[in-house]
Design an enzyme around this catalytic site. Structure first.
Site, PDB file in Angstrom:
ATOM      1  N   ASN A   7       3.581   6.762  -2.861  1.00  0.00           N
ATOM      2  CA  ASN A   7       2.739   8.027  -4.315  1.00  0.00           C
ATOM      3  C   ASN A   7       3.797   8.150  -5.412  1.00  0.00           C
ATOM      4  OD1 ASN A   7       1.477   8.862  -6.482  1.00  0.00           O
ATOM      5  ND2 ASN A   7      -0.016  10.729  -4.824  1.00  0.00           N
ATOM      6  N   ARG A  90       0.202   3.645  -3.351  1.00  0.00           N
ATOM      7  CA  ARG A  90      -1.227   4.186  -4.212  1.00  0.00           C
ATOM      8  C   ARG A  90      -0.870   4.143  -6.107  1.00  0.00           C
ATOM      9  NH1 ARG A  90      -1.091   9.758  -7.812  1.00  0.00           N
ATOM     10  NH2 ARG A  90      -3.656   9.381  -8.400  1.00  0.00           N
ATOM     11  N   HIS A 179      -9.614   9.098  -9.139  1.00  0.00           N
ATOM     12  CA  HIS A 179      -9.847  10.079  -7.622  1.00  0.00           C
ATOM     13  C   HIS A 179     -10.320   8.881  -7.284  1.00  0.00           C
ATOM     14  CE1 HIS A 179      -9.184  13.865  -9.905  1.00  0.00           C
ATOM     15  NE2 HIS A 179      -7.893  13.226  -9.156  1.00  0.00           N
ATOM     16  N   ARG A 239      -6.924  20.126 -18.748  1.00  0.00           N
ATOM     17  CA  ARG A 239      -7.326  19.122 -19.567  1.00  0.00           C
ATOM     18  C   ARG A 239      -8.989  19.662 -19.777  1.00  0.00           C
ATOM     19  NH1 ARG A 239      -6.326  14.963 -14.874  1.00  0.00           N
ATOM     20  NH2 ARG A 239      -5.080  15.784 -14.000  1.00  0.00           N
ATOM     21  N   GLU A 332     -12.207  23.012  -1.598  1.00  0.00           N
ATOM     22  CA  GLU A 332     -11.776  22.686   0.281  1.00  0.00           C
ATOM     23  C   GLU A 332     -11.904  24.352   0.221  1.00  0.00           C
ATOM     24  OE1 GLU A 332      -9.005  20.678   1.912  1.00  0.00           O
ATOM     25  OE2 GLU A 332      -9.745  18.715   0.479  1.00  0.00           O
ATOM     26  N   GLU A 382      -6.906  10.946   1.085  1.00  0.00           N
ATOM     27  CA  GLU A 382      -6.101   9.842   0.514  1.00  0.00           C
ATOM     28  C   GLU A 382      -5.208   9.423   1.132  1.00  0.00           C
ATOM     29  OE1 GLU A 382      -5.707  12.905  -3.288  1.00  0.00           O
ATOM     30  OE2 GLU A 382      -6.177  11.085  -4.413  1.00  0.00           O
TER      31      GLU A 382
END
Ligand code: ADP
Length: 395
Positions: A7, A90, A179, A239, A332, A382
């Protein structure tokens, strides 16, 4: 098979080696400050984490260090480079043409470069990572997995912006959603847990520093709260999420800020960070709120309220919902936020099991046995999703 999952960011490279049979992580680490001074971490499964300063002028050196660490005589998990059977990369943006995962070819790399204007910070960095791996492992098959791919099943009524059509046709301006690998992983797992029912309706809340909600009918994505870029949708760490575009013009006229300056504010100085007056980590915000900090409490309230509003709108979009899933750092680990969100949803017959909702970081059904809508915590993974895609394509 051993899959190296990469990634790449513009100055960082995260990596994991996953055994595709056991699905266990054999080693993982991070190259940071590429092009600056270089910092390297490596951790074999069950072993100590090593960290050292290593000069990495480019991604090539970073990948070299990764291979060196993985094949190190003492602490490496592989005997040689040949034991890396395939590499999964990714990729943030696949534009409109890259609609699923692909084996890397020159054509595919060119397409990734072609949609760089849609993800200028990410796609060029991903290509650097692919090139660096190709250089060092020219015969190893590689696969690219896109954050935008899972959302390709969204219908036009969901992904189009109601602006002149030529901007979609000519410039590909539309909602892409992000995502995707996480939403795919979690929704597939939820369906498994539910016994793969027919006509399923799911909502997945990926609540991390970056946050998004998606909904899936029969496992196919219908909506994602992020847009052309990952700025849209929920209130996030830094954000702003949904905002009236006229705010840009207002701030420009009132304060003489450029579009770039305003977008930087929206991306890096907004969200719960702005509302709580300087905290973007939910642990810090929750801690401050507990001590009576009203702005921190307001940040939590705004976050949960926006998530609940999205869930409500997706229930309408699907005309129902069977299960709502929480994932990523906050989803989570933070039962308080999950409860704040679920408290808005009792009209659906969603009944949270307060005891089960204490779960931190594990997979769990957190709704009661009588609840009309199920709620789950499902840890996202992921890297594993990328490894699975990579092996499926390479095979
Ligand atoms: P990203 O990958 O977008 O950087 P993460 O999915 O790692 O984000 O989520 C980061 C957020 O998760 C932070 O706001 C952090 O406070 C929250 N988080 C992580 N671990 C815990 C925990 N144990 N308890 C509460 N919040 C947590």
């Amino acid at each position: 098979m051993n899959v190296l999952v990469i990634n790449c960011g513009s100055s960082s490279l995260k990596y994991q080696v996953i055994d595709s049979v056991t699905e266990k992580v054999e080693a993982k680490g991070l190259c940071e400050r590429i092009g600056i001074d270089g910092n390297f971490t490596y951790q074999p499964a069950g072993g100590e984490k090593e960290e050292s300063a290593k000069p990495m002028p480019t991604h090539n050196e970073a990948v070299s260090f990764v291979i060196e660490a993985l094949t190190n005589e003492k602490t490496g998990v592989l005997k040689s480079l040949d034991e890396i059977d395939c590499v999964g990369h990714r990729i943030v943006h696949g534009g409109t043409n890259l609609t699923h995962s692909y084996v890397v070819t020159e054509e595919v790399v060119k397409e990734i470069e072609d949609c760089a204007d849609l993800a200028p910070l990410h796609n060029p960095a991903h290509v650097l990572g692919i090139r660096a791996c190709q250089k060092l492992m020219p015969n190893t098959p590689m696969v690219v997995v896109f954050d935008t791919a899972f959302q390709q099943t969204m219908p036009a009524k969901a992904y189009l912006y109601a602006i002149p059509y030529k901007y979609f046709e000519e410039d590909k301006v539309r909602k892409y959603g992000f995502h995707g690998t996480s939403h795919m992983f979690v929704s597939q797992r939820a369906l498994e847990l539910m016994g793969n029912p027919e006509h399923s309706k799911l909502i997945v809340c990926h609540l991390g520093n970056g946050a998004s909600v998606s909904c899936e009918v029969d496992g196919k994505c219908q909506e994602n709260s992020m847009g052309l870029t990952p700025l849209d949708g929920l209130v996030m760490g830094t954000r702003c999420g949904d905002i009236d575009p006229s705010v840009v013009e207002f701030l420009n006229k009132k304060h003489g800020l450029s579009v770039e300056e305003i977008l930087k504010i929206f991306n890096k100085e907004s969200g719960v960070y702005a509302i709580s007056d300087g905290k973007s980590d939910f642990r810090d915000i929750a801690g401050a709120a507990e001590k009576g900090d009203e702005r921190a409490q307001l940040a939590l309230d705004m976050f949960a309220y926006r998530v609940a509003k999205y869930i409500g709108s997706y229930v309408a979009a699907m005309n129902g919902v069977d299960a709502i899933c929480f994932t990523a750092g906050i989803g989570e680990n933070n039962g308080m936020i999950r409860k704040m969100i679920c408290d808005y949803l009792t009209f659906l017959g969603l009944e949270l099991d307060d005891e089960a909702n204490k779960v931190i970081g594990d997979e769990k059904l957190i709704s009661t046995a009588d609840s009309k809508v199920k709620a789950y915590v499902i840890p996202t993974n992921e890297e594993l999703a990328i490894a699975r895609e990579t092996v499926a394509l390479v095979k």
